[in-house]
Enzyme design. Sequence first.
Site, mmCIF file in Angstrom:
data_model
loop_
_atom_site.group_PDB
_atom_site.id
_atom_site.type_symbol
_atom_site.label_atom_id
_atom_site.label_comp_id
_atom_site.label_asym_id
_atom_site.label_seq_id
_atom_site.Cartn_x
_atom_site.Cartn_y
_atom_site.Cartn_z
ATOM 1 N N CYS A 9 0.872 -1.172 0.000
ATOM 2 C CA CYS A 9 0.000 0.000 0.000
ATOM 3 C C CYS A 9 0.916 1.231 0.000
ATOM 4 O O CYS A 9 2.047 1.143 -0.470
ATOM 5 C CB CYS A 9 -0.992 -0.020 1.174
ATOM 6 S SG CYS A 9 -0.277 0.222 2.816
ATOM 7 N N ARG A 15 -3.387 -0.688 5.461
ATOM 8 C CA ARG A 15 -3.923 -1.757 4.614
ATOM 9 C C ARG A 15 -2.961 -2.917 4.404
ATOM 10 O O ARG A 15 -3.350 -4.084 4.552
ATOM 11 C CB ARG A 15 -4.346 -1.188 3.258
ATOM 12 C CG ARG A 15 -5.500 -0.219 3.363
ATOM 13 C CD ARG A 15 -5.767 0.466 2.056
ATOM 14 N NE ARG A 15 -4.686 1.418 1.743
ATOM 15 C CZ ARG A 15 -4.628 2.128 0.627
ATOM 16 N NH1 ARG A 15 -5.551 1.983 -0.304
ATOM 17 N NH2 ARG A 15 -3.642 2.988 0.429
ATOM 18 N N ASP A 118 -8.077 3.769 1.244
ATOM 19 C CA ASP A 118 -7.157 4.054 2.344
ATOM 20 C C ASP A 118 -7.904 4.625 3.548
ATOM 21 O O ASP A 118 -8.520 5.684 3.453
ATOM 22 C CB ASP A 118 -6.103 5.055 1.870
ATOM 23 C CG ASP A 118 -4.926 5.177 2.817
ATOM 24 O OD1 ASP A 118 -4.955 4.582 3.921
ATOM 25 O OD2 ASP A 118 -3.958 5.872 2.446
#
Length: 147
Positions: A9, A15, A118
């Site tokens: 990420c 994440r 996100d």
Amino acid sequence: MFNRILVVCVGNICRSPMGEYLLRQKLTHRPEITVESAGISALVDKPADSMALTLLEENGVNAGEHRARQATETLLGQADLILAMEEGHLRQLHKMAPQVRGKTFLMGKWIGDREVPDPYKQQRPAFEHAYKLIDQATDAWLKYLDK
């Protein structure tokens, strides 16, 4: 055979750690598979976000040892499979290391090519949404990894 999986990420604190540790847990019966994570613009050496850690812990996963690290051309080259959270991440990875193009996919490939938004600096519901997508995506990847 995918023996080394890298989850990517941006900062490597929300994440990708959730993806890394969930996938690790789901593949504990396959000790030959290594699952790691990194960030395109990593917050190097920072622990996972406290809400990401909380959600993982609530689901029986301990990610307390996680420390963010930067994705590098070498790290990308060592992976057999690279799972990114967004299309933009794939483009950045391909710029960083064009040779990885054939082994980079969205984490959400098998759930309709879904991107995982996100949740950084957002409230718990944003993290819960990201966690749910990552959980579904890791489940969907298992049939390709668990051979």
